[in-house]
Design a protein around this motif. Sequence first.
Motif, PDB file in Angstrom:
ATOM      1  N   GLN A 266      53.765-127.970 -24.052  1.00 54.62           N
ATOM      2  CA  GLN A 266      54.740-127.667 -23.510  1.00 54.62           C
ATOM      3  C   GLN A 266      55.407-128.781 -22.449  1.00 54.62           C
ATOM      4  O   GLN A 266      56.587-129.096 -22.587  1.00 54.62           O
ATOM      5  N   SER A 267      54.417-129.696 -22.019  1.00 57.40           N
ATOM      6  CA  SER A 267      54.944-130.829 -21.122  1.00 57.40           C
ATOM      7  C   SER A 267      55.286-131.876 -21.846  1.00 57.40           C
ATOM      8  O   SER A 267      56.453-132.548 -21.364  1.00 57.40           O
ATOM      9  N   TRP A 268      54.956-132.153 -23.043  1.00 61.56           N
ATOM     10  CA  TRP A 268      55.335-133.088 -23.771  1.00 61.56           C
ATOM     11  C   TRP A 268      56.656-132.827 -24.586  1.00 61.56           C
ATOM     12  O   TRP A 268      57.419-133.627 -24.445  1.00 61.56           O
TER      13      TRP A 268
ATOM     14  N   ALA B 234      59.073-130.817 -22.974  1.00 65.92           N
ATOM     15  CA  ALA B 234      59.944-131.125 -21.868  1.00 65.92           C
ATOM     16  C   ALA B 234      60.169-132.515 -21.414  1.00 65.92           C
ATOM     17  O   ALA B 234      61.322-132.846 -21.173  1.00 65.92           O
ATOM     18  N   SER B 235      59.003-133.366 -21.683  1.00 62.31           N
ATOM     19  CA  SER B 235      59.372-134.678 -21.209  1.00 62.31           C
ATOM     20  C   SER B 235      60.206-135.240 -22.309  1.00 62.31           C
ATOM     21  O   SER B 235      61.126-136.271 -21.865  1.00 62.31           O
TER      22      SER B 235
ATOM     23  N   SER C 118      62.710-134.069 -24.055  1.00 64.31           N
ATOM     24  CA  SER C 118      63.921-133.430 -24.101  1.00 64.31           C
ATOM     25  C   SER C 118      64.583-134.032 -22.975  1.00 64.31           C
ATOM     26  O   SER C 118      65.637-134.489 -22.852  1.00 64.31           O
ATOM     27  N   SER C 119      63.905-134.297 -21.753  1.00 65.89           N
ATOM     28  CA  SER C 119      64.158-135.069 -20.473  1.00 65.89           C
ATOM     29  C   SER C 119      64.559-136.427 -20.643  1.00 65.89           C
ATOM     30  O   SER C 119      65.860-136.852 -20.246  1.00 65.89           O
ATOM     31  N   ALA C 120      63.901-136.929 -21.459  1.00 63.93           N
ATOM     32  CA  ALA C 120      63.988-138.575 -21.833  1.00 63.93           C
ATOM     33  C   ALA C 120      65.293-138.603 -22.485  1.00 63.93           C
ATOM     34  O   ALA C 120      66.155-139.504 -22.463  1.00 63.93           O
TER      35      ALA C 120
ATOM     36  N   PHE D   7      67.864-136.544 -22.798  1.00 66.74           N
ATOM     37  CA  PHE D   7      69.410-136.355 -22.115  1.00 66.74           C
ATOM     38  C   PHE D   7      69.493-137.423 -21.010  1.00 66.74           C
ATOM     39  O   PHE D   7      70.734-137.212 -20.393  1.00 66.74           O
ATOM     40  N   ALA D   8      68.457-138.298 -20.549  1.00 61.31           N
ATOM     41  CA  ALA D   8      68.701-139.113 -19.713  1.00 61.31           C
ATOM     42  C   ALA D   8      69.265-140.447 -20.562  1.00 61.31           C
ATOM     43  O   ALA D   8      68.953-141.475 -19.671  1.00 61.31           O
TER      44      ALA D   8
END
Length: 259
Positions: A234-236, A238-239, A241-243, A245-246
């Motif tokens: 889950q953390s990987w 989410a990371s 996805s965050s990267a 959209f950034a």
Amino acid sequence: MTYCVGLLLDDGLTMAADSRTNAGVDYISTYSKLHVLQPAPDRLFVLMAAGSLATTREVLDRIGRDLDQAINPRPSPYQQAPTATLLNVNYLFEAATYIGQVSLAVQNEHGPALRQAGVSAEASFILGGQIAGQAHGLFLIYPQGNAIAATRETPYLQIGESKYGKPALDRLAHTGLSLADGARLCLVSMVGAARSNLSVGPPFEVALCPRDQLSPSHLLKLEVGSPDLETISQSWGASLSSAFFALPRFSWEPGNSQS
């Protein structure tokens, strides 16, 4: 099919394998593909296998038989004690050569009959470990019996369904990782492979082998729903996805400071 990955680190080795075996969409089962072999206090071998399950199982059986013959010599109508076993090799590359020879012998014995049935007898292996007085190492043993070693420039080796787990390794793998970070990277690679290929799946087995300890410090088996596996997955995700959209906006997009 399967997926196995090993990392050569300054601090030792991390190795991971999935446990899924399938012979079609309606026959999926689980077999361990990571095997720890400690024939003497001065040596440690960790062997992972991909390919024909029947071949890999017989290779392991023959390795065990050869060790038994070396430790407890006795007449056998089938085979005399071999000149090389995991008990008497002096270098890790000799162990890789020996395993390659055993694998090739098994394939040559059963290959013709299997090919007539349209089935491959090929198998490949990753061997990691250390013999006292020598450096730890990691080898990929091909179906043809030859082998290559991991290096500082290429510190990881893969077998099986490797392509989906490779991008994270290409970006993040280096010999300076800690064993724990190496284990996390192996699992991230596993998660990526499992998400894109149904022939790869948990339980995931992980071995952490510190340099010069000659025994694993941790042997993990992460089942479906394991808290550690769920958290890393889950953390990987989410990371990533965050990267994504950034990422910088195109110059023509509304709101871009350069538009």
